[in-house]
Design a protein around this motif. Structure first.
Motif, PDB file in Angstrom:
ATOM      1  N   THR A   7       0.834  -1.210   0.000  1.00 45.39           N
ATOM      2  CA  THR A   7       0.000   0.000   0.000  1.00 45.39           C
ATOM      3  C   THR A   7       0.868   1.259   0.000  1.00 45.39           C
ATOM      4  O   THR A   7       0.960   1.940   1.013  1.00 45.39           O
ATOM      5  CB  THR A   7      -0.862   0.040   1.277  1.00 45.39           C
ATOM      6  OG1 THR A   7       0.044  -0.011   2.421  1.00 45.39           O
ATOM      7  CG2 THR A   7      -1.832  -1.094   1.372  1.00 45.39           C
ATOM      8  N   GLY A  11      -1.598   7.199   4.527  1.00 41.95           N
ATOM      9  CA  GLY A  11      -2.827   7.026   5.295  1.00 41.95           C
ATOM     10  C   GLY A  11      -3.531   5.702   5.086  1.00 41.95           C
ATOM     11  O   GLY A  11      -4.594   5.484   5.652  1.00 41.95           O
ATOM     12  N   VAL A  12      -2.962   4.812   4.263  1.00 45.16           N
ATOM     13  CA  VAL A  12      -3.622   3.525   4.026  1.00 45.16           C
ATOM     14  C   VAL A  12      -2.938   2.444   4.862  1.00 45.16           C
ATOM     15  O   VAL A  12      -1.725   2.262   4.787  1.00 45.16           O
ATOM     16  CB  VAL A  12      -3.594   3.142   2.538  1.00 45.16           C
ATOM     17  CG1 VAL A  12      -4.219   1.769   2.318  1.00 45.16           C
ATOM     18  CG2 VAL A  12      -4.319   4.189   1.715  1.00 45.16           C
ATOM     19  N   VAL A  18       3.986  -3.232  11.434  1.00 42.92           N
ATOM     20  CA  VAL A  18       5.010  -3.783  12.331  1.00 42.92           C
ATOM     21  C   VAL A  18       5.579  -2.708  13.260  1.00 42.92           C
ATOM     22  O   VAL A  18       5.462  -1.508  12.988  1.00 42.92           O
ATOM     23  CB  VAL A  18       6.180  -4.431  11.533  1.00 42.92           C
ATOM     24  CG1 VAL A  18       5.710  -5.665  10.791  1.00 42.92           C
ATOM     25  CG2 VAL A  18       6.826  -3.431  10.579  1.00 42.92           C
ATOM     26  N   LYS A  52       2.436   7.901  10.970  1.00 45.12           N
ATOM     27  CA  LYS A  52       1.613   8.516  12.020  1.00 45.12           C
ATOM     28  C   LYS A  52       0.137   8.215  11.808  1.00 45.12           C
ATOM     29  O   LYS A  52      -0.555   7.802  12.732  1.00 45.12           O
ATOM     30  CB  LYS A  52       1.824  10.043  12.026  1.00 45.12           C
ATOM     31  CG  LYS A  52       3.255  10.457  12.305  1.00 45.12           C
ATOM     32  CD  LYS A  52       3.426  11.967  12.245  1.00 45.12           C
ATOM     33  CE  LYS A  52       3.261  12.560  10.859  1.00 45.12           C
ATOM     34  NZ  LYS A  52       4.251  12.099   9.867  1.00 45.12           N
ATOM     35  N   THR A  53      -0.326   8.442  10.572  1.00 48.13           N
ATOM     36  CA  THR A  53      -1.758   8.285  10.319  1.00 48.13           C
ATOM     37  C   THR A  53      -2.207   6.839  10.500  1.00 48.13           C
ATOM     38  O   THR A  53      -3.238   6.579  11.124  1.00 48.13           O
ATOM     39  CB  THR A  53      -2.107   8.795   8.899  1.00 48.13           C
ATOM     40  OG1 THR A  53      -1.726  10.166   8.824  1.00 48.13           O
ATOM     41  CG2 THR A  53      -3.585   8.670   8.611  1.00 48.13           C
TER      42      THR A  53
HETATM   43  N1  LIG Z   1       4.441   0.222  11.024  1.00 50.57           N
HETATM   44  C1  LIG Z   1       4.339   0.082   9.694  1.00 50.57           C
HETATM   45  N2  LIG Z   1       4.612  -1.083   9.068  1.00 50.57           N
HETATM   46  C2  LIG Z   1       4.501  -1.179   7.727  1.00 50.57           C
HETATM   47  N3  LIG Z   1       4.087  -0.179   6.916  1.00 50.57           N
HETATM   48  C3  LIG Z   1       3.780   1.000   7.487  1.00 50.57           C
HETATM   49  C4  LIG Z   1       3.889   1.195   8.909  1.00 50.57           C
HETATM   50  N4  LIG Z   1       3.543   2.461   9.184  1.00 50.57           N
HETATM   51  C5  LIG Z   1       3.225   3.026   8.013  1.00 50.57           C
HETATM   52  N5  LIG Z   1       3.354   2.183   6.988  1.00 50.57           N
HETATM   53  C6  LIG Z   1       3.096   2.502   5.568  1.00 50.57           C
HETATM   54  O1  LIG Z   1       3.813   3.699   5.276  1.00 50.57           O
HETATM   55  C7  LIG Z   1       3.033   4.611   4.504  1.00 50.57           C
HETATM   56  C8  LIG Z   1       2.964   5.949   5.202  1.00 50.57           C
HETATM   57  O2  LIG Z   1       2.192   5.868   6.395  1.00 50.57           O
HETATM   58  P1  LIG Z   1       1.340   7.119   6.916  1.00 50.57           P
HETATM   59  O3  LIG Z   1       0.487   7.649   5.836  1.00 50.57           O
HETATM   60  O4  LIG Z   1       0.685   6.719   8.182  1.00 50.57           O
HETATM   61  O5  LIG Z   1       2.528   8.162   7.231  1.00 50.57           O
HETATM   62  P2  LIG Z   1       2.412   9.584   7.914  1.00 50.57           P
HETATM   63  O6  LIG Z   1       3.461   9.639   8.967  1.00 50.57           O
HETATM   64  O7  LIG Z   1       1.017   9.848   8.347  1.00 50.57           O
HETATM   65  O8  LIG Z   1       2.821  10.553   6.705  1.00 50.57           O
HETATM   66  P3  LIG Z   1       2.422  12.116   6.510  1.00 50.57           P
HETATM   67  O9  LIG Z   1       3.273  12.900   7.477  1.00 50.57           O
HETATM   68  O10 LIG Z   1       2.795  12.448   5.101  1.00 50.57           O
HETATM   69  O11 LIG Z   1       0.957  12.250   6.774  1.00 50.57           O
HETATM   70  C9  LIG Z   1       1.692   3.923   4.271  1.00 50.57           C
HETATM   71  O12 LIG Z   1       1.722   3.322   3.001  1.00 50.57           O
HETATM   72  C10 LIG Z   1       1.621   2.872   5.341  1.00 50.57           C
HETATM   73  O13 LIG Z   1       0.884   1.759   4.881  1.00 50.57           O
END
Ligand SMILES: Nc1ncnc2c1ncn2[C@@H]1O[C@H](COP(=O)(O)OP(=O)(O)OP(=O)(O)O)[C@@H](O)[C@H]1O
Ligand SMILES: [Mg+2]
Length: 387
Positions: A7, A11-12, A18, A52-53
């Protein structure tokens, strides 16, 4: 043909989340331990794409399975009132028997159901006070406690000083609810620079006292599972014949959550019909992921910064490893004091980290390569700095 399980989108929720056990454990303990427990107020920071999201999403899931009501929002100007008149009003309507006679003002009499987002008044024998964030939260928490034996979780994503008035209103309401022993919890998330701006505002002392989590690089063992398990589950394999394919992919992600998904996704799609992801696929996957990371991670991260911040980073990119502040100052043609000011800003924004003996390195993986591939470094350094 098996579907690509990864993905690479913000946010997905990933196929396997993990290395978030600690954050989830502190949160769940907070729900179980009751009012006053540290997990009832959490603040999550991390660079773009650090997860984070999706962590907020899984925290919400954990609360939901325990019967808690969820009020979640992306932070923006007006968010407090918006939550009061939409999500909180909607939940009250659903769970509060005294609020069932709600009808939107201005709507036709006898309108069926509740329309989220509509301003309204409760038409009840005992009229409810006009809903603002605090009164709405308090009433909802009381209803959740007495009728569901649970509480209310507020999650705020992308916290930022531009919405400081709303954040004050929300945190003051939370603080008041805490003091009165209500079952409420707050989990907020934001970029490091936004959060450090917020914490220097003393009206958000509530957030300063919140339990703080920084989402850093994910350990190799966890990255290995995050890549291999979804591949196996989707009907292909990566490790058994060529273990080095998995190791290369793990290394290529640099432990960065967004890159786990990107590398996984790109490696999968090289030859999606073959049963195995080979070393060659992994190599091509990493190359593709690095190219994408430029647009999806590096560009937006650099856009958040000032011109001088960017020149500072470009000056660092000239080195092959960690940089000395004196070299950076020289390349920028500025004095050490001036360079140190920008060093502090970039440290607070978590764009750079100390790398021992006064040296600095980049936080975002492949940012050095990105900067070197783009004209900014050339313009700064002149011909002699780049052989
Ligand atoms: N712990 C994890 N294990 C595996 N994949 C992860 C993990 N955390 C996030 N991801 C993947 O990383 C990507 C980014 O995650 P997310 O959108 O939550 O980041 P974010 O910190 O909210 O970014 P932004 O600051 O741009 O909003 C997504 O594709 C998510 O599926
Ligand atoms: Mg996000």
């Amino acid at each position: 043909m098996a579907e690509n399980p990864f993905t690479p989108t913000f946010g997905v929720t990933p196929p396997l989340l993990v290395a978030r056990e600690e954050e989830l454990e502190v949160f769940v303990e907070g729900l179980e331990d009751g009012v006053g427990s540290p997990g009832r107020a959490m603040l999550i920071t991390g660079t773009r794409g650090s997860g984070k999201t999706v962590l907020l999403n899984s925290i919400e899931d954990a609360a939901r399975t325990r019967g808690w009501l969820i009020v979640s929002a992306t932070t923006g100007v007006g968010v407090a009132e918006e939550l009061a008149t939409t999500r909180i009003a909607e939940l009250l309507h659903k769970h509060d028997p005294g609020a069932r006679a709600f009808s939107p003002t201005g709507g036709s009499a006898g309108a069926v159901g509740f329309t989220a987002g509509t301003q309204g008044a409760y038409e009840n024998q005992v009229p409810l006070p006009t809903l603002n964030f605090r009164s709405g939260l308090e009433r909802l928490a009381d209803v959740a406690d007495t009728r569901l034996g649970a509480g209310v979780l507020i999650t705020l994503d992308e916290v930022h000083t531009s919405a400081i008035a709303d954040l004050r209103q929300i945190t003051q309401a939370l603080q008041h609810s805490f003091r009165e022993g209500r079952q409420v919890a707050l989990v907020a998330a934001g970029l490091p620079s936004s959060v450090s701006d917020l914490l220097s505002d003393d009206v958000t002392s509530f957030l300063r006292r919140a339990e703080r989590f920084t989402l850093g690089p994910i350990p190799a063992g966890a990255v290995r599972s995050a890549l291999a398990d979804p591949i196996t589950l989707a009907g292909r394999s990566i490790a058994p014949i060529a273990p080095e394919a998995l190791e290369l992919a793990v290394e290529g992600t640099r432990g960065y959550p967004f890159l786990i998904q990107l590398v996984g996704h790109r490696s999968w799609r090289v030859q999606p019909k073959t049963p195995e992801i080979t070393l060659e696929h992994a190599r091509a996957g990493i190359d593709g992921a690095i190219r994408r990371a430029g647009r999806m991670i590096h560009e937006p991260a650099l856009r958040d910064l000032s011109d001088v911040d960017r020149s500072f980073l470009a000056a660092m990119a000239i080195d092959e490893g960690p940089s000395q502040i004196a070299d950076i100052a020289e390349r920028m043609s500025v004095d050490l004091n001036y360079a140190n000011q920008y060093r502090r800003r970039l440290l607070a924004a978590e764009m750079i980290v100390p790398a021992g003996r006064g040296r600095l390195s980049f936080t975002l993986p492949y940012l050095r390569d990105y900067l070197n591939d783009h004209a900014v470094t050339e313009a700064l350094s002149g011909p002699e700095a780049r052989p």
